[in-house]
Write an enzyme that holds these catalytic residues in place. Structure first.
Site, mmCIF file in Angstrom:
data_model
loop_
_atom_site.group_PDB
_atom_site.id
_atom_site.type_symbol
_atom_site.label_atom_id
_atom_site.label_comp_id
_atom_site.label_asym_id
_atom_site.label_seq_id
_atom_site.Cartn_x
_atom_site.Cartn_y
_atom_site.Cartn_z
ATOM 1 N N ASP A 55 -0.853 1.704 157.249
ATOM 2 C CA ASP A 55 0.164 1.881 158.288
ATOM 3 C C ASP A 55 1.266 0.851 158.073
ATOM 4 O OD1 ASP A 55 -1.057 -0.510 159.264
ATOM 5 O OD2 ASP A 55 -2.443 0.702 160.441
ATOM 6 N N ASP A 61 3.917 -1.784 160.077
ATOM 7 C CA ASP A 61 4.221 -2.514 161.308
ATOM 8 C C ASP A 61 5.595 -3.153 161.198
ATOM 9 O OD1 ASP A 61 1.707 -1.862 162.258
ATOM 10 O OD2 ASP A 61 0.792 -3.729 161.563
ATOM 11 N N ASP A 116 -1.878 -14.935 161.427
ATOM 12 C CA ASP A 116 -3.136 -15.545 161.013
ATOM 13 C C ASP A 116 -3.120 -16.117 159.604
ATOM 14 O OD1 ASP A 116 -2.990 -13.035 159.873
ATOM 15 O OD2 ASP A 116 -4.778 -12.234 160.859
#
Length: 450
Positions: free
Chosen positions: A68, A70, A148
């Site tokens: 996907d 983002d 992260d």
């Protein structure tokens, strides 16, 4: 995460931004989803910043097709919704805009701010350090330090097609290193699921964990117990149903994380003689990985049934030893094992029911006389249960001759089936090893389960 929180002796985590122009990276717009490009372009035309970010940039740099795409922007969710009528705002912990293009969803996130942001009263932190709500918006520079891993903090800029790197992510990407941004102990405490993500990404990408990222995991593994069970269930599916379940399982055990997710299974793996439970689970993981890589569908209940098979056996045998009827013992054991596991990973009811179906059909494969084989063959979960039975036979837990009998019975015509199910004509029956309760002989590897 402020820049000051970065260690001074971390050469791969830079304190200044580095821009990689189009000539210095391999990402092409032809590799990017047409709908993602529409979102980026319309945000740019509305005078907002717009970047591809996260796993899609990382995967494009690796030459892989992203699952996907983002987008990160300085537009608020409400402003994104004004631009796209096919948009829905979701989320509590952090509000996101989902832009729908048929089955494809482009997730648009507003830049997140730091803890010292003037809106920090909208950030809610648990006493153990976990972030409970994080609706603090900020700038691109602040957003970088809230992500992260360095390789997940690369931004593809639609304005000039460059890659923006604040954390040394391009260097780590080239070196095959997975590194947390900021102080790992603090970041794991903020969100303990990052420990699981570290393992999953390291295996998926073929990267090594940076020593600073790796070191705190053993000591902080127990923090996962504070994570909602529904979220851990979703993470378990990502861990084991993506084509690299066996390697992930081994790494989770190495770092003490598997025992948090499946404590009863971990105890069985540590105590059973001759390592049979581990062999059974390894074979189930190998077959699931093979099916995934062959483009075949995977059913979560099958692998979850394999993960909890040995705990089920332990509880059931204990009940039988106490004088309980075998059928009732297995039913009560299933209730007991599943009730405890659901508190950790909240498996939906349709999943646990399918697991029960697979488990409870196992003893029925020993009944090959009369009408019982016909009735078993008609069960909706017969094929999964049969494949499960094959795995058990491969690893010494069932009679290989019975597997062969059922393989023949499935393909036989009606006349042959009548002969096979006549009294005195049934298959199977090699003697058990009395000490271990397992069959002495084994078959060659069989086809993938499920």
């Amino acid at each position: 995460m402020s820049l000051a929180a970065q260690s001074a002796d971390e050469p791969a985590v830079a304190n200044t931004v580095k821009i990689y122009p189009r000539s210095e990276h391999c990402i092409s717009r032809t590799q990017i989803s047409e709908n993602a490009l529409k979102v980026l372009t319309r945000l740019k035309k509305a005078d907002f910043e717009a970047y591809l970010v996260g796993g899609c940039v990382r995967d494009l740099l690796l030459g892989r097709e992203p699952k996907d795409f983002d987008v990160a922007t300085n537009a608020s969710p409400e402003q994104v919704k004004q631009i796209f009528r096919n948009c829905r705002i979701i989320g509590r912990r952090f509000r996101l805009a989902h832009v729908f293009f048929g089955r494809e969803i482009i997730e648009v996130a507003t830049f997140r701010g730091g803890a010292d942001n003037e809106e920090s009263d909208r950030q809610v932190v648990h006493e153990d350090g976990r972030l409970l709500r994080d609706n603090v918006f900020g700038t691109l520079e602040e957003d970088v330090w809230r992500r992260d891993f360095t390789v997940n903090a690369l931004y593809y800029n639609i304005r000039d097609f460059s890659v923006v790197d604040y954390t040394g992510g391009m260097q780590d990407h080239a070196a095959g290193v997975l590194r947390l941004i900021g102080d790992p102990e603090v970041r794991y405490r903020e969100d303990p699921v990052r420990m699981i993500r570290a393992i999953r990404f390291a295996v998926k990408l073929g990267f090594t964990l940076h020593p600073d990222t790796e070191k705190p995991i053993h000591a902080q593994a127990d923090l996962l117990k504070s994570i909602p069970s529904a979220r851990l269930y979703d993470e378990v599916l990502k861990l084991f149903l993506a084509g690299y379940g066996l390697q992930t399982f081994e790494m989770l055990r190495h770092y003490g994380l598997f025992g948090i997710l499946f404590p009863e299974t971990e105890r069985c793996l540590a105590t059973q003689e001759q390592d049979f439970p581990r062999l059974f689970l390894i074979r189930a993981l190998e077959n699931s990985d093979r099916r995934y890589n062959d483009g075949k569908t995977l059913t979560p209940y099958f692998l979850l049934a394999a993960l909890l098979w040995e705990p089920l056996q332990v509880v059931a045998q204990k009940r039988i030893g106490n004088g309980e009827n075998e059928t009732l013992a297995y039913q009560n054991a299933a209730n007991e094992v599943l009730a405890r596991q659901i508190k950790i990973t909240a498996m939906p009811r349709h999943i646990t029911q399918s697991m029960r179906d697979v488990w409870f059909m196992q003893p029925k494969f020993t009944r090959t006389v009369g009408t019982r084989p016909y009735r078993l063959l008609e069960q909706p979960k017969f094929r999964a249960a049969y494949d499960f039975f094959q795995l058990r036979a491969e690893t010494g837990g069932a009679d290989p001759q019975l597997v062969e009998w059922w393989a023949q019975f499935q393909e036989a015509d009606e006349e042959l089936r009548k002969q096979m199910t006549a009294a005195g004509k049934s298959g199977g029956g090699k003697p058990r090893n009395r000490k271990s309760g397992r069959y002495r002989s084994r078959t060659k590897p069989v086809a993938n389960p499920q």
